[in-house]
Design a protein around this motif. Structure first.
Motif, PDB file in Angstrom:
ATOM      1  N   TYR A  20      58.649  90.406   1.111  1.00 48.31           N
ATOM      2  CA  TYR A  20      59.886  91.179   0.923  1.00 48.31           C
ATOM      3  C   TYR A  20      59.651  92.168  -0.212  1.00 48.31           C
ATOM      4  N   HIS A  78      54.358  86.358   4.817  1.00 49.80           N
ATOM      5  CA  HIS A  78      55.742  86.698   4.475  1.00 49.80           C
ATOM      6  C   HIS A  78      55.708  87.732   3.348  1.00 49.80           C
ATOM      7  N   LEU A 133      71.621  79.612   7.427  1.00 49.80           N
ATOM      8  CA  LEU A 133      71.724  80.116   6.059  1.00 49.80           C
ATOM      9  C   LEU A 133      72.892  81.094   6.027  1.00 49.80           C
ATOM     10  N   ALA A 187      63.196  89.650   8.922  1.00 51.41           N
ATOM     11  CA  ALA A 187      64.022  88.573   8.373  1.00 51.41           C
ATOM     12  C   ALA A 187      65.196  89.207   7.633  1.00 51.41           C
ATOM     13  N   GLN A 188      66.354  88.984   8.200  1.00 53.79           N
ATOM     14  CA  GLN A 188      66.684  88.192   9.380  1.00 53.79           C
ATOM     15  C   GLN A 188      67.470  89.071  10.344  1.00 53.79           C
ATOM     16  N   ILE A 243      70.323  89.206   5.000  1.00 54.75           N
ATOM     17  CA  ILE A 243      69.293  90.266   4.940  1.00 54.75           C
ATOM     18  C   ILE A 243      68.999  90.809   6.348  1.00 54.75           C
ATOM     19  N   ASN A 250      57.347  75.773   6.818  1.00 48.56           N
ATOM     20  CA  ASN A 250      57.688  77.084   6.259  1.00 48.56           C
ATOM     21  C   ASN A 250      57.326  77.161   4.783  1.00 48.56           C
ATOM     22  N   GLU A 251      56.649  78.217   4.395  1.00 45.08           N
ATOM     23  CA  GLU A 251      56.365  78.521   2.978  1.00 45.08           C
ATOM     24  C   GLU A 251      56.028  77.275   2.168  1.00 45.08           C
ATOM     25  N   GLU A 262      58.088  86.750   8.364  1.00 45.67           N
ATOM     26  CA  GLU A 262      59.230  87.158   7.520  1.00 45.67           C
ATOM     27  C   GLU A 262      58.834  88.445   6.820  1.00 45.67           C
ATOM     28  N   TRP A 307      64.603  92.919   0.434  1.00 42.40           N
ATOM     29  CA  TRP A 307      65.552  91.875  -0.005  1.00 42.40           C
ATOM     30  C   TRP A 307      65.646  91.911  -1.518  1.00 42.40           C
TER      31      TRP A 307
END
Ligand code: AHR
Length: 498
Positions: A243, A241, A28, A347-348, A353, A171-172, A291, A295
């Protein structure tokens, strides 16, 4: 204003699993390309791995790194990423709408992880792919020889198996943004069937099932209950996860978010225990907070980005001082629940981020959040002790009874040291802090490290990399078994005691 914490070496929450200080590299933005990998860079080795970045990662002592995503993994064709580089396919990468050249792939990551002195947490694609792909990649990675996929690995120059122990099942998968988004029942089924075959290939691996993408997801916590109903007997961890951002510029609330993170952990643990009871199981499900971070700074810029570029800057949050405090409180929140949270990934790690930033062809520097993460990873190994905290509190519109003090003590029996991590959430006043170490034989302060700034919005950049850096002139002193310190306003503190 005052605060006090009592700790007793016999009242431990848990031995901390070192992997709680893990991190994450996704394909990414500039995380891989021009982050950890930049052939031709003045510090690059023969593999193209940037030495300056490896040096900074070494300072962080990162025990495990999740790879290759993230949203990216839900469209990942791992076979594209192995074998001769000149034959590798370029692909449209739909999660982040870029072109993936695959010049850095699975085996390169394993090589890089060795250089970074870290373990690999590998994710399989349960978005566009499934059971077959999941068993094949475990065979390619972990089977010694004598089968198609293991011999293919050997033909690629990797005679010995990679022996990757930890694998994430997608993932997610609860997020509508995910390639191949699924309902909880759909995901539960595919995760279970993938888990079975992956463990039939290699029974020594450990698996992480996807929990919710955030506490605010509409399917939380029913998602967890349904997924575990399917997978409980076949996985070791459930993921979380989360943020946080300060969109409204409401710093008192932003600094209180870690209380909600703790609620999230408590609710997920309770859901695991509910399914445990339902299944009459003896097994305890552990959590992987794989995560977590601040962010939000880069959201606007990312919305304006043109698609189909190669390694453009994406998710490049420039972190300020208050972000570092939030990261500190999030670390303390997880340590307070280290009996359940065994793995976690900031993350990360690089550019996306991230605590570490680079410029293409240029330098590498430490963002503000580098410091609490480094202190926790370096000094936070051992047993987390139950923090009995008395602190004055404040209310915000959204969150009430927020203690000005957030703190935890870690006992490292081997080194005979106690490390206290503490954040003063008060934005104007310093906080007199007493630590009662009643059960310890003696106490001398080794050092009191402080991260503080007159400007909550101060940042580190390539030109000014040292605007927010810790000093070790904190004023903690020992008086018998009591430590007295004054925690500067809006500060992160590390008090090390012998
Ligand atoms: O870390 C950035 C992204 O955040 C990840 O790809 C995804 O899993 C999450 O939404």
């Amino acid at each position: 204003l005052k605060a006090k914490m009592i700790v007793d070496k016999d009242f431990a929450i848990s031995e901390i699993d070192d992997r709680i200080y893990g991190s994450f590299i996704e394909h990414l933005g500039r995380a891989v390309y021009n982050g950890i990998y930049e052939p031709g860079h003045t510090t690059a080795d023969e593999n193209g791995f940037r030495g300056d970045v490896l040096g900074l990662i070494n300072e962080l002592q990162v025990p495990i790194v999740r790879y290759p995503g993230g949203n990216f993994v839900s469209g990942y064709n791992w076979e594209d990423t192995v074998g001769p580089k000149e034959l590798r396919k370029r692909r449209l990468e739909l999660a982040w709408r870029v072109v993936e050249t695959n010049q850095f792939g699975f085996n390169e990551f394993v090589d890089w992880a060795k250089k970074a002195n870290t373990q690999v947490m590998m994710a399989v694609n349960l978005g566009t792919r499934g059971i077959d792909d999941a068993r094949n990649i475990v065979e390619y990675s972990n089977h010694a020889s004598g089968s198609y996929w293991s011999d293919l690995r050997r033909s690629h120059g990797y005679e010995q198996p990679h022996n990757i122990k930890t694998w994430c099942l997608g993932n997610e998968m609860d997020g509508p943004w995910q390639i191949g988004h699924k309902t909880a029942a759909e995901y539960g089924r595919i995760a279970l069937e993938s888990a079975k075959v992956m463990k039939w290939v290699d029974p020594t691996i450990e698996l992480v099932a996807c929990g919710s993408s955030a506490i605010g997801m509409p399917t939380f916590p029913e998602w967890e209950a349904t997924v575990l109903d399917h997978t409980y007997d076949h996985v070791e961890y459930l993921s979380l996860h989360q943020y946080y951002g300060n969109h409204e510029n409401d710093t008192p609330t932003f600094l209180a978010r870690s209380l909600q993170m703790e609620d999230f952990i408590r609710t997920v643990a309770a859901t695991c225990d509910y399914i445990k009871a339902k299944k009459r199981s003896k097994k305890k499900m552990f959590l992987s907070f794989d995560e977590w971070n601040v962010w939000f700074h880069s959201n606007e810029a990312d919305r304006k980005m043109d698609p189909w570029q190669i390694a453009p800057p994406q998710l490049e949050d420039v972190y300020n001082h208050e972000d570092a405090l939030v990261v500190g409180t999030m670390l303390i929140a997880m340590l307070k629940h280290s009996d359940r949270v065994k793995m976690a990934c900031l993350a990360q790690l690089v550019n996306v981020i991230a605590p570490i930033m680079t410029s293409n062809g240029g330098g590498a520097w430490r963002q503000t959040i580098f410091y609490p993460y480094m202190h926790a990873s370096v000094f936070g190994r051992g047993k987390a002790l139950v923090p009995l905290v008395q602190s004055d509190k404040y209310d915000t519109k959204e969150i009430t009874d927020v203690p000005y003090l957030e703190s935890i003590a870690i006992h490292n029996e081997e080194k005979e040291e106690v490390t206290i991590f503490a954040v003063n959430r008060h934005l104007e006043e310093s906080l007199p802090f007493e630590i009662d170490l009643r059960s310890f034989g003696s106490a001398t302060v080794i050092e009191h490290i402080v991260l503080e700034s007159d400007d909550l919005k101060a940042v580190n950049t390539e030109l000014q990399p040292n605007r927010v850096v810790p000093h070790n002139s904190g004023n903690a002193t020992a008086d018998g078994l009591s430590i007295q310190a004054s925690l500067p306003k809006a500060s992160w503190n590390v008090i090390r005691v012998k």
